[in-house]
Design a protein around this motif. Sequence first.
Motif, PDB file in Angstrom:
ATOM      1  N   UNK A  18      18.154  12.225   0.408  1.00 40.83           N
ATOM      2  CA  UNK A  18      17.286  12.609   1.513  1.00 40.83           C
ATOM      3  C   UNK A  18      15.837  12.608   1.048  1.00 40.83           C
ATOM      4  N   UNK A  19      14.957  12.202   1.933  1.00 41.06           N
ATOM      5  CA  UNK A  19      13.538  12.182   1.589  1.00 41.06           C
ATOM      6  C   UNK A  19      12.715  12.446   2.840  1.00 41.06           C
ATOM      7  N   UNK A  20      11.532  12.952   2.625  1.00 38.74           N
ATOM      8  CA  UNK A  20      10.586  13.133   3.724  1.00 38.74           C
ATOM      9  C   UNK A  20       9.566  12.012   3.690  1.00 38.74           C
ATOM     10  N   UNK A  21       9.090  11.671   4.866  1.00 41.05           N
ATOM     11  CA  UNK A  21       8.045  10.658   5.001  1.00 41.05           C
ATOM     12  C   UNK A  21       6.910  11.283   5.794  1.00 41.05           C
ATOM     13  N   UNK A  22       5.754  11.393   5.160  1.00 40.37           N
ATOM     14  CA  UNK A  22       4.602  12.030   5.802  1.00 40.37           C
ATOM     15  C   UNK A  22       3.361  11.189   5.571  1.00 40.37           C
ATOM     16  N   UNK A  23       2.308  11.541   6.313  1.00 39.16           N
ATOM     17  CA  UNK A  23       1.012  10.948   5.997  1.00 39.16           C
ATOM     18  C   UNK A  23       0.346  11.833   4.938  1.00 39.16           C
ATOM     19  N   UNK A  24      -0.811  11.456   4.412  1.00 34.37           N
ATOM     20  CA  UNK A  24      -1.436  12.251   3.350  1.00 34.37           C
ATOM     21  C   UNK A  24      -1.751  13.690   3.727  1.00 34.37           C
ATOM     22  N   UNK A  25      -1.815  13.982   5.027  1.00 37.89           N
ATOM     23  CA  UNK A  25      -2.071  15.353   5.481  1.00 37.89           C
ATOM     24  C   UNK A  25      -0.800  16.159   5.673  1.00 37.89           C
ATOM     25  N   UNK A  26       0.340  15.563   5.351  1.00 37.24           N
ATOM     26  CA  UNK A  26       1.607  16.271   5.459  1.00 37.24           C
ATOM     27  C   UNK A  26       2.248  16.211   6.828  1.00 37.24           C
ATOM     28  N   UNK A  27       1.705  15.413   7.736  1.00 43.99           N
ATOM     29  CA  UNK A  27       2.284  15.286   9.075  1.00 43.99           C
ATOM     30  C   UNK A  27       3.469  14.327   9.032  1.00 43.99           C
TER      31      UNK A  27
ATOM     32  N   UNK B 220      -1.450   5.658   6.338  1.00 46.46           N
ATOM     33  CA  UNK B 220      -0.940   5.796   4.967  1.00 46.46           C
ATOM     34  C   UNK B 220       0.304   6.669   5.010  1.00 46.46           C
ATOM     35  N   UNK B 221       1.223   6.428   4.079  1.00 45.56           N
ATOM     36  CA  UNK B 221       2.458   7.223   4.032  1.00 45.56           C
ATOM     37  C   UNK B 221       2.782   7.593   2.591  1.00 45.56           C
ATOM     38  N   UNK B 222       3.586   8.627   2.455  1.00 44.80           N
ATOM     39  CA  UNK B 222       4.091   9.031   1.142  1.00 44.80           C
ATOM     40  C   UNK B 222       5.492   9.596   1.315  1.00 44.80           C
ATOM     41  N   UNK B 223       6.339   9.303   0.341  1.00 48.14           N
ATOM     42  CA  UNK B 223       7.701   9.820   0.377  1.00 48.14           C
ATOM     43  C   UNK B 223       7.860  10.942  -0.633  1.00 48.14           C
ATOM     44  N   UNK B 224       8.850  11.785  -0.395  1.00 42.41           N
ATOM     45  CA  UNK B 224       9.224  12.811  -1.360  1.00 42.41           C
ATOM     46  C   UNK B 224      10.739  12.995  -1.287  1.00 42.41           C
ATOM     47  N   UNK B 225      11.420  12.489  -2.309  1.00 39.87           N
ATOM     48  CA  UNK B 225      12.866  12.638  -2.364  1.00 39.87           C
ATOM     49  C   UNK B 225      13.194  14.101  -2.661  1.00 39.87           C
ATOM     50  N   UNK B 226      14.076  14.682  -1.865  1.00 35.71           N
ATOM     51  CA  UNK B 226      14.410  16.093  -2.020  1.00 35.71           C
ATOM     52  C   UNK B 226      15.715  16.297  -2.785  1.00 35.71           C
TER      53      UNK B 226
ATOM     54  N   UNK C 281       5.409   4.053  -3.304  1.00 32.01           N
ATOM     55  CA  UNK C 281       6.532   4.018  -4.250  1.00 32.01           C
ATOM     56  C   UNK C 281       6.767   5.416  -4.811  1.00 32.01           C
ATOM     57  N   UNK C 282       8.016   5.697  -5.168  1.00 30.92           N
ATOM     58  CA  UNK C 282       8.350   6.989  -5.761  1.00 30.92           C
ATOM     59  C   UNK C 282       9.588   6.835  -6.642  1.00 30.92           C
ATOM     60  N   UNK C 283       9.522   7.443  -7.813  1.00 38.35           N
ATOM     61  CA  UNK C 283      10.684   7.503  -8.701  1.00 38.35           C
ATOM     62  C   UNK C 283      11.240   8.919  -8.674  1.00 38.35           C
TER      63      UNK C 283
END
Length: 788
Positions: free
Chosen positions: A72-81, A52-58, A212-214
């Motif tokens: 710029x964005x980070x891509x991590x798994x649900x545990x933040x790795x 699983x993955x999640x993005x966070x636009x910074x 997805x992320x807005x």
Amino acid sequence: MMKRYSISTAVKTAFGVGALSLALVGCNGSDGQDGEIGQPGEISIDINSASAVQTKVEQAAYDEASKTLTFEFTLTNPNGVAVTGLETLKDPLRIAFGRMGTRSETFTPYTQGEGENAVEVTARADGEEQIWLSYRNTTKDTAPMTGTNNWRPTRDCPEGETCLSYLGQGKYQITAPNIIETNGLDYDYDANQIHGIYVITYGVGENKLKNVEAYYWDPLTEQSVSSPKRSLEMETCTNCHVGQDHIRHGNYGNTAEGCGFCHTDYTVYSGSGVDANGDAVEFTFDGSIKGLVHAVHTGITETDRRELAKFNKVIADAGKNPAFAYQFDGAALDSNGEPKSALNFPASTADCQQCHVSYETTADTLPQGVTTHALSWFADMDVKSCQTCHGNYHYGDRTDVVEDTTVLTGCVSCHNSHEGSTRGGAFRHFAGTGINSREAASQAGMLIETAYSNINWDSTSSVLSFTMNLSRDGQAITTDHIPLILNRSNQLVLAANVYVNAVDSQNPDAYLASRSTGTLNQNTDGSFSVTVDATSTSYTLPALADALNKGADLAITAGDIKVCFNNKSSDLKVLDNAANTTEEGICSGVLSSNLATTQFIKIDGTAGAERTSAANYESCRNCHNNDMVARHGATHYRNADLHTCAQCHEGGDYNSLIVRVHGTFGKAHGREDVQALVSSAQCSACHNDDDFALENARSTAMRWDKAVTSNGVITKPTTFSSPQAGVCASCHVSDSYDIGNGKDAAKAHIESMGGVVDTESYSEASLNGESCSTCHKADSVKQYHNLK
């Protein structure tokens, strides 16, 4: 013999280096300056190994000089790795880009009429209303604007440039040159407006991961901001589409932002069909998220609901609403002669509040995160909203000349409820709004008030009596307003029912008796005397008299009372033949039914104990508002609460509420098309917390199935189940579900644990020797149903 050990060259070298170090230390020597301490190694997981993955636009910015979007964005798994390797994939992202603007920025002038009557329409009356604009408009077929062409770093990156870069520690950078393409619409970058991007990880890696992320920001401050236009809570969708990760598109997620980024307010689609004469019909229709949601849900409205109010007249007219007839009507037949879609929208299409905030909402009482745009639906400003349900039913394409300019004004030019107008727009769908405007008389019955008094229980004759008062805004409702109708036995009866049951005042978890029906007689003051024979055991359960003699509390339901109202109002209207008692009543206005809610009262008239329910009625209303069930083209105990439903589906001759709602025999939630929306395994869709636990099962036996008769002869008797067994068996011993080893194995297991399923003996089902809850406690139910 002594063993010999071979020492490798590497080990010898290590010994040598160690010895040299010791020698240097021993003689106080130095091996030179110490180097800088290195950075910790990156802790990460490869994209192909992630589950699983999640993005966070910074941060995000658009450079107007170079016409380039960068973020710029980070891509991590649900545990933040950190997740690495995204930049190595082909086409891993979809990116939508846009800003806030106005309708006038997207309006394209058009010619209306032909020949000498042709006029150039150059503006919309609602042109200054705020909408979301896409920077990536696209065109398909003959439609002028068909949504957003998402930017892709692989496909759209100029040759020789790098548009997706890995910066380390799970951080990536997108550089998108020349990303703005409005496809001929006359607007461009505007730093004074809130901007936003919608980032979609599009089935990435070996596991085809989706996210997805807005992200929104203010270009003047370069700071992130909240969503600038959120017209409703996403929960209004997911409350019905329970368990669907993606309501429509496979990778776009259940977010209001995702829908709005692509299905902008000015999106238009084209369609075609063949009319009854065999002639081809070409048309365009609203492709905005607003237009599509209205049209889709209208098109899948349940069959019986189509007979309510004016559905077939004001919506299903193919000549005026071709989009409904040829594009969205689920009842229309496909090339194989089958209905195009399942008709499973379980609410009135006229109830805007099914999805939108209440018309009583103000800017100060909006739900968290919802913007003031949510109030627009009842402001009667949008010149095209009406048409998304009604088509061009009545002057939908109306224009007016304003200061020498021909302006599209639409239905709301007349049908609005502001500035002194009383012709009704949004408020025309409701009754009792307090607005000086035309109302929906069909909804006026929900304003009827019911009161009970003078309760008397005669234990000798087993007769219960009480007085019932019906009123609307202080005015008595009498037989002048309630018609006589023919019942199933072809007898003239008053269009009103009063049902009575009882609950244990200390443990009110179920009805105790066979439902009893009251007989109504009008008093001289307009009230009604109600008498109830409490000796009946018509539905196998004990008589009401037995429960009342033991001190039980009353449950009284006045249901399906049809009252005559003046058309387009909520004012009572006297029947045309009010004094005639030999024929059916005639109402030249509109007949509307009351809210069939149940009141719990003690014999002394004080408040009684309310029957408890494991399900939350508000969960029912989330999908079924505002008429819970429609049958035979009429409301069926309108907005009946769960206690009213149970008058028949617990104390009456129908299968119990659990069996009915769970869909044991293929109805309600047991229908395959409904299961696709609300799986019965999703207990939280209807139950709060752990209310579904077997510990909360009722204390009395439940009706498993009702009797079947043929020509007055019972061919299959009524059957019952014990309380806990009935709960489990309603899904696991059912042809509607394919669970585990099948219903026979489940039934055998339940019975081996003392449960009773489908027995003709109410007494046997009441022995209650079952032990289901010993093992199947709330936590285990959650585990096996994959509940969180």
